[in-house]
Write a protein that holds these residues in place. Structure first.
Motif, PDB file in Angstrom:
ATOM      1  N   ILE A  59      23.104 -12.656  75.580  1.00 58.25           N
ATOM      2  CA  ILE A  59      23.474 -14.015  75.979  1.00 58.25           C
ATOM      3  C   ILE A  59      24.954 -14.262  75.729  1.00 58.25           C
ATOM      4  O   ILE A  59      25.651 -14.861  76.567  1.00 58.25           O
ATOM      5  CB  ILE A  59      22.593 -15.044  75.246  1.00 58.25           C
ATOM      6  CG1 ILE A  59      21.157 -14.957  75.755  1.00 58.25           C
ATOM      7  CG2 ILE A  59      23.137 -16.463  75.418  1.00 58.25           C
ATOM      8  CD1 ILE A  59      20.172 -15.773  74.966  1.00 58.25           C
ATOM      9  N   ALA A  60      25.483 -13.789  74.605  1.00 53.79           N
ATOM     10  CA  ALA A  60      26.907 -13.969  74.304  1.00 53.79           C
ATOM     11  C   ALA A  60      27.774 -13.216  75.307  1.00 53.79           C
ATOM     12  O   ALA A  60      28.813 -13.735  75.757  1.00 53.79           O
ATOM     13  CB  ALA A  60      27.202 -13.506  72.883  1.00 53.79           C
ATOM     14  N   LEU A  61      27.366 -11.999  75.671  1.00 56.97           N
ATOM     15  CA  LEU A  61      28.131 -11.241  76.664  1.00 56.97           C
ATOM     16  C   LEU A  61      28.101 -11.909  78.034  1.00 56.97           C
ATOM     17  O   LEU A  61      29.123 -11.932  78.742  1.00 56.97           O
ATOM     18  CB  LEU A  61      27.600  -9.809  76.751  1.00 56.97           C
ATOM     19  CG  LEU A  61      27.973  -8.894  75.590  1.00 56.97           C
ATOM     20  CD1 LEU A  61      27.230  -7.562  75.700  1.00 56.97           C
ATOM     21  CD2 LEU A  61      29.471  -8.667  75.553  1.00 56.97           C
ATOM     22  N   LEU A  62      26.953 -12.450  78.422  1.00 56.94           N
ATOM     23  CA  LEU A  62      26.872 -13.150  79.706  1.00 56.94           C
ATOM     24  C   LEU A  62      27.741 -14.405  79.707  1.00 56.94           C
ATOM     25  O   LEU A  62      28.412 -14.712  80.707  1.00 56.94           O
ATOM     26  CB  LEU A  62      25.425 -13.502  80.029  1.00 56.94           C
ATOM     27  CG  LEU A  62      24.537 -12.335  80.436  1.00 56.94           C
ATOM     28  CD1 LEU A  62      23.090 -12.789  80.565  1.00 56.94           C
ATOM     29  CD2 LEU A  62      25.018 -11.744  81.754  1.00 56.94           C
ATOM     30  N   ALA A  63      27.745 -15.138  78.608  1.00 54.22           N
ATOM     31  CA  ALA A  63      28.588 -16.332  78.521  1.00 54.22           C
ATOM     32  C   ALA A  63      30.059 -15.947  78.569  1.00 54.22           C
ATOM     33  O   ALA A  63      30.874 -16.621  79.230  1.00 54.22           O
ATOM     34  CB  ALA A  63      28.280 -17.099  77.240  1.00 54.22           C
ATOM     35  N   ALA A  64      30.435 -14.858  77.902  1.00 54.39           N
ATOM     36  CA  ALA A  64      31.826 -14.410  77.913  1.00 54.39           C
ATOM     37  C   ALA A  64      32.237 -13.952  79.307  1.00 54.39           C
ATOM     38  O   ALA A  64      33.349 -14.259  79.771  1.00 54.39           O
ATOM     39  CB  ALA A  64      32.016 -13.278  76.904  1.00 54.39           C
ATOM     40  N   ALA A  65      31.359 -13.238  79.992  1.00 55.49           N
ATOM     41  CA  ALA A  65      31.675 -12.795  81.347  1.00 55.49           C
ATOM     42  C   ALA A  65      31.840 -13.988  82.279  1.00 55.49           C
ATOM     43  O   ALA A  65      32.743 -14.017  83.126  1.00 55.49           O
ATOM     44  CB  ALA A  65      30.583 -11.860  81.860  1.00 55.49           C
ATOM     45  N   GLY A  66      30.979 -14.981  82.129  1.00 62.13           N
ATOM     46  CA  GLY A  66      31.108 -16.188  82.942  1.00 62.13           C
ATOM     47  C   GLY A  66      32.398 -16.936  82.666  1.00 62.13           C
ATOM     48  O   GLY A  66      33.067 -17.414  83.590  1.00 62.13           O
ATOM     49  N   ALA A  67      32.769 -17.022  81.400  1.00 65.53           N
ATOM     50  CA  ALA A  67      34.012 -17.710  81.049  1.00 65.53           C
ATOM     51  C   ALA A  67      35.224 -16.957  81.591  1.00 65.53           C
ATOM     52  O   ALA A  67      36.176 -17.567  82.099  1.00 65.53           O
ATOM     53  CB  ALA A  67      34.125 -17.861  79.534  1.00 65.53           C
ATOM     54  N   GLY A  68      35.204 -15.631  81.512  1.00 69.26           N
ATOM     55  CA  GLY A  68      36.300 -14.840  82.061  1.00 69.26           C
ATOM     56  C   GLY A  68      36.411 -14.976  83.567  1.00 69.26           C
ATOM     57  O   GLY A  68      37.511 -15.109  84.118  1.00 69.26           O
TER      58      GLY A  68
END
Length: 108
Positions: A59-68
């Motif tokens: 979930i943290a990686l998906l949120a980071a990818a979305g933010a990027g």
């Protein structure tokens, strides 16, 4: 006097004992059965913790990818987008740690 032969007991087939038939248990010491259960419960607890950590990281990686991606769509440079993604990842992991600490304090 007529003596009936004992009926064979089918193990691991899902067949139930007929009414009145004595239940046959494995010849293990009670402490051995308890230790097996304790080890199994510990293994299940470890598996749940590891799966929860893996889910939180995904979930943290998906949120980071979305933010990027959103930062790049907004016109930010690659280093700025990467910094925003890293900040989002750190925020999600910190939030998960705070929720875990709060729940463990409440439930224990």
């Amino acid at each position: 006097m007529h003596v009936l032969a004992p009926k064979p007991l089918m193990l691991f087939t899902g067949v139930h004992l007929p009414p009145g038939e004595p239940r046959r248990t494995p010849l293990l010491r009670p402490s051995a059965r308890q230790h097996t259960t304790l080890y199994r419960e510990f293994a299940v607890a470890v598996a749940v913790v590891l799966l929860t950590i893996a889910l939180m990281l995904i979930i943290a990686l998906l949120a980071a990818a979305g933010a990027g991606k959103l930062a790049r769509m907004d016109g930010a440079t690659y280093p700025t987008a990467l910094a925003r993604a890293a900040t989002t990842f750190a925020a999600v992991v910190s939030l998960a740690a705070a929720v875990t600490a709060t729940l463990s304090a409440l439930l224990t």
